[in-house]
Motif scaffolding. Structure first.
Motif, short mmCIF file in Angstrom:
data_model
loop_
_atom_site.label_atom_id
_atom_site.label_comp_id
_atom_site.label_asym_id
_atom_site.label_seq_id
_atom_site.Cartn_x
_atom_site.Cartn_y
_atom_site.Cartn_z
N PRO A 41 -13.70 1.78 -5.43
CA PRO A 41 -12.82 2.89 -5.80
C PRO A 41 -12.95 4.02 -4.80
CG PRO A 41 -14.40 2.36 -7.57
CD PRO A 41 -14.74 1.49 -6.41
N ALA A 42 -11.82 4.70 -4.49
CA ALA A 42 -11.87 5.79 -3.50
C ALA A 42 -11.01 6.96 -3.94
CB ALA A 42 -11.43 5.26 -2.14
N GLY A 43 -10.82 7.15 -5.25
CA GLY A 43 -10.03 8.29 -5.71
C GLY A 43 -9.32 7.95 -6.99
N ALA A 44 -8.64 8.96 -7.53
CA ALA A 44 -8.00 8.78 -8.84
C ALA A 44 -6.72 7.95 -8.71
CB ALA A 44 -7.66 10.14 -9.43
N ALA A 45 -6.52 7.06 -9.68
CA ALA A 45 -5.26 6.30 -9.75
C ALA A 45 -4.22 7.17 -10.44
CB ALA A 45 -5.48 5.04 -10.58
N THR A 46 -2.96 7.11 -9.96
CA THR A 46 -1.90 7.85 -10.67
C THR A 46 -0.81 6.86 -11.08
OG1 THR A 46 -0.83 8.37 -8.57
CG2 THR A 46 -2.24 10.08 -9.54
N TYR A 47 -0.23 7.13 -12.26
CA TYR A 47 0.80 6.25 -12.80
C TYR A 47 2.19 6.81 -12.60
CZ TYR A 47 -2.12 2.73 -14.76
OH TYR A 47 -2.98 1.68 -14.88
#
Ligand code: HEM
Length: 394
Positions: free
Chosen positions: A365-371
């Motif tokens: 993981p390398a940061g926030a996921a956005t939907y």
């Protein structure tokens, strides 16, 4: 009908994780529940499956000749009942055969190779925009023979699936008109002759179920369906699957450390489709007075099939809230019955290819996921990961 549900489908926390909301609704209202507007929401796997497979439910339309205010086809075969549905689907089905999909694999390999060879060990890449979209667009643009730069119109057009959530309606209409104009040109200039694995030639040449070429109306509706049903959904399966693995490091390790056979990744892809399906709902209406699971359903009743909830039905799946890449799930992510997804196998192959390449590059993981701010089609807008590709494999 979405406005009748006991949760707000536009709320960011719902979009990030709709599943606890479905469970609360199931606990409080059961597997089938009446909505204030008179429709019925269906959450159970058996119940959704029964509706999808029954001839008592459909779209109540037997023609694709309706047009929109812009003179474009309003209905593809997705929204039409038999016999017209079967004729139109039958005309293009062989473009989704095993043979036709195999012919697309070199293209998939090339796109993925190009993408991964540009990544140095430790680089951050976006699974959505750097891997899944180029792959899925490569496949769809090859199927429809639209040029690479057509992607911007397609993005706008797909953004227009739900105008309430996507903003500028006149931009969406313009994108639709441009897309149709380009497709008309492609259809008009298609060389004569019928190739059973080529979608455009199946639409433009004689020899379909009625022995004739498709009308322009049918050809436009079918091409538009392939674009809208096949592009973002494939992106969704890849990115939702990758996100599920990053959220479940034990399952990620199972695949990166132990997956030795193509069967392992195939099973995992089915589980991603069950766990977080890119299409969350199906719509049907009763075409006659009927019943499902003892519930009487009068003709004309609309049904909202919550496929994401059905895929987590505890009566069918052990521990349904748990991602388990070793199970063999009988999910409803691709629907069922007459309208079962025509591109399911193509989507599976793309997902297997992309996830194999991503897993070989040991993603972190390398940061926030956005939907994306849409519920019906559930996919990520961005999923940053750090990758460590092996230069010998890339
Ligand atoms: C993971 C990716 C995909 C998912 C989750 C998905 C899901 C679905 C679902 C749930 C349906 C049934 C809708 C209903 O019964 O109301 C459907 C139908 C359909 N899908 Fe897919 N789809 C995917 C990929 C694709 C691709 C790649 C293509 C083509 C390139 C495609 C083409 C179609 C078509 C043509 C239909 C209409 C079938 C019919 O009405 O007979 N789909 N899809």
């Amino acid at each position: 009908m979405a406005d009748d549900l006991p949760f707000d489908v536009t709320c960011p926390s719902f979009l990030a994780d709709p599943y606890p909301h479905y469970e609360r609704m199931r606990e409080q209202r059961g597997q089938m529940c009446r909505l204030p507007s008179g429709g019925i929401a269906v959450l159970g796997h058996r119940e959704c499956s029964a509706v999808l497979r029954s001839r008592d439910f459909g779209h109540g339309a037997r023609t694709t000749s309706d047009t929109t205010a812009y003179g474009l086809p309003a209905r593809s075969f997705l929204l039409v009942d038999p016999p017209v549905h079967d004729q139109h689907r039958g005309r293009v089905a062989s473009a989704f055969s095993t043979e036709a999909i195999s012919a697309l694999v070199p293209l998939m390999t090339e796109v993925l190779h190009q993408r991964v060879s540009a990544i140095r060990p430790g680089d951050i890449c976006d699974v959505v925009t750097d891997i899944a979209e180029p792959l899925a667009w490569g496949v769809i643009s090859a199927l429809l023979r639209v040029p690479e730069d057509f992607k911007k119109h397609a993005e706008l057009l797909l953004g227009g699936v739900n105008p309430r959530q996507s903003g500028n309606e006149s931009h969406n209409a313009l994108a639709r008109v441009k897309f149709s104009r380009a497709l008309r040109k492609i259809l008009a200039s298609a060389p004569p002759g019928r190739c059973p694995t080529d979608l455009i030639s199946l639409l433009t040449s004689a020899g379909g179920p009625d022995g004739l070429p498709a009308t322009q109306q049918e050809a436009l509706a079918t091409s538009g369906l392939i674009l809208s049903a096949g592009y973002k959904t494939s992106v969704g399966l890849i990115a939702n699957g990758m996100r599920a693995l990053l959220d479940h490091p034990d399952q990620l390790r199972l695949l990166t450390d132990n997956a030795k056979t193509p069967g392992d990744i195939s099973k995992a892809v089915e589980e991603f489709a069950r766990f977080d399906p890119p299409i969350q709902i199906g719509l049907r209406a009763a075409v006659t007075d009927t019943e499902i699971a003892g519930v009487a359903i009068p003709q004309g009743t609309p049904l909202l099939l919550l496929l994401g909830a059905a895929n987590r039905d505890h009566r069918v799946f052990d521990n349904p809230q748990q991602l388990d890449v070793t199970r063999t799930p009988r999910h409803l992510a691709f629907g069922a019955g007459k309208h079962f997804c025509l591109g399911a196998q193509l989507a599976r192959v793309q997902a297997r290819q992309a996830l194999t390449v991503l897993l070989q590059a040991r993603p972190q993981p390398a940061g926030a996921a956005t939907y994306d701010a849409r519920w019906v089609t559930r996919h990520l807008r961005s999923l940053p990961v750090r990758l460590f590709p092996n230069p010998e494999i890339a």
